[in-house]
Design a protein around this motif. Structure first.
Motif, PDB file in Angstrom:
ATOM      1  N   ASP A  71      -7.858   3.914   1.375  1.00  0.00           N
ATOM      2  CA  ASP A  71      -8.927   4.681   1.486  1.00  0.00           C
ATOM      3  C   ASP A  71     -10.376   4.924   1.605  1.00  0.00           C
ATOM      4  O   ASP A  71     -10.999   3.630   2.136  1.00  0.00           O
ATOM      5  CB  ASP A  71      -9.092   5.587   0.052  1.00  0.00           C
ATOM      6  N   GLU A  72     -10.939   6.078   1.269  1.00  0.00           N
ATOM      7  CA  GLU A  72     -12.373   5.506   1.784  1.00  0.00           C
ATOM      8  C   GLU A  72     -13.464   4.774   0.931  1.00  0.00           C
ATOM      9  O   GLU A  72     -14.065   3.945   1.196  1.00  0.00           O
ATOM     10  CB  GLU A  72     -12.891   6.807   1.440  1.00  0.00           C
ATOM     11  N   THR A  73     -12.816   4.316  -0.429  1.00  0.00           N
ATOM     12  CA  THR A  73     -12.999   3.174  -1.483  1.00  0.00           C
ATOM     13  C   THR A  73     -12.625   1.586  -0.672  1.00  0.00           C
ATOM     14  O   THR A  73     -12.777   1.214  -1.366  1.00  0.00           O
ATOM     15  CB  THR A  73     -12.705   3.194  -2.441  1.00  0.00           C
ATOM     16  N   GLY A  74     -11.422   1.778   0.355  1.00  0.00           N
ATOM     17  CA  GLY A  74     -11.463   0.056   0.435  1.00  0.00           C
ATOM     18  C   GLY A  74     -10.187  -0.354  -0.298  1.00  0.00           C
ATOM     19  O   GLY A  74      -9.276  -1.080  -0.174  1.00  0.00           O
ATOM     20  N   MET A 104      -0.029   3.442  -5.568  1.00  0.00           N
ATOM     21  CA  MET A 104      -1.631   2.286  -5.144  1.00  0.00           C
ATOM     22  C   MET A 104      -0.877   0.938  -5.454  1.00  0.00           C
ATOM     23  O   MET A 104      -0.653   0.823  -6.163  1.00  0.00           O
ATOM     24  CB  MET A 104      -2.536   2.663  -6.364  1.00  0.00           C
ATOM     25  N   LEU A 105      -1.585   0.273  -4.770  1.00  0.00           N
ATOM     26  CA  LEU A 105      -1.121  -1.106  -4.683  1.00  0.00           C
ATOM     27  C   LEU A 105      -2.551  -1.941  -5.397  1.00  0.00           C
ATOM     28  O   LEU A 105      -3.484  -1.050  -5.719  1.00  0.00           O
ATOM     29  CB  LEU A 105      -1.899  -1.740  -2.975  1.00  0.00           C
ATOM     30  N   PRO A 106      -1.806  -3.023  -5.729  1.00  0.00           N
ATOM     31  CA  PRO A 106      -3.377  -3.857  -6.821  1.00  0.00           C
ATOM     32  C   PRO A 106      -4.297  -4.090  -6.244  1.00  0.00           C
ATOM     33  O   PRO A 106      -4.515  -4.038  -4.667  1.00  0.00           O
ATOM     34  CB  PRO A 106      -2.595  -5.194  -7.525  1.00  0.00           C
ATOM     35  N   SER A 107      -5.547  -4.161  -6.987  1.00  0.00           N
ATOM     36  CA  SER A 107      -7.137  -3.886  -5.707  1.00  0.00           C
ATOM     37  C   SER A 107      -6.957  -5.380  -5.280  1.00  0.00           C
ATOM     38  O   SER A 107      -8.080  -5.875  -3.923  1.00  0.00           O
ATOM     39  CB  SER A 107      -8.003  -3.907  -7.362  1.00  0.00           C
ATOM     40  N   ALA A 108      -5.971  -6.415  -5.892  1.00  0.00           N
ATOM     41  CA  ALA A 108      -6.332  -8.396  -5.193  1.00  0.00           C
ATOM     42  C   ALA A 108      -5.307  -8.002  -3.818  1.00  0.00           C
ATOM     43  O   ALA A 108      -5.612  -8.970  -2.903  1.00  0.00           O
ATOM     44  CB  ALA A 108      -6.459  -8.945  -6.126  1.00  0.00           C
TER      45      ALA A 108
END
Length: 118
Positions: A71-74, A104-108
């Motif tokens: 998404d737009e936030t990366g 949603m996938l984990p941020s890492a």
């Protein structure tokens, strides 16, 4: 005539499946034990078997028409065209809970690497 008959796509899918299985286990551990994960890049399917906490039988989840997006936030997302499970009631709950057909996938999550591999 080839000296070796190697199905590179199948080998890639098996390797990627093992990598994703090791990543899925801690991600889903609060819900249960991930026992199996297989990806079929030609058919664009992702199949996962999970033994939910407190249950005796596994549940199979299949994502058909999977993809990856940011998404737009990366933030990374796993998208899919269709989701089915081995329990009809759970499929209905999942369709209601995931109307945008994305997880949603984990941020890492290494999105660039995954997108190159898938």
């Amino acid at each position: 005539m080839a000296l070796f008959n190697i199905d590179l796509a199948s080998a890639k899918d098996k390797s990627l499946s093992k990598l994703l299985l090791s990543a899925a286990k801690p991600f889903l551990s609060k819900y249960g034990e991930v026992q199996y994960l297989a990806i079929d890049s030609a058919a664009r399917t992702l199949t996962v078997d999970v033994l939910p906490l407190g249950e005796r039988d596994t549940i199979r989840v299949e994502l058909i028409g999977y993809g990856l997006t940011s998404d737009e936030t990366g933030r990374g997302w796993l998208t899919f065209a269709q989701l089915s499970t081995s329990r009809q009631w759970l499929t209905l709950v999942a369709e209601k809970a995931l109307p945008e057909r994305r997880i949603m996938l984990p941020s890492a999550t290494p999105m660039a690497l995954l997108q190159a591999m898938l």
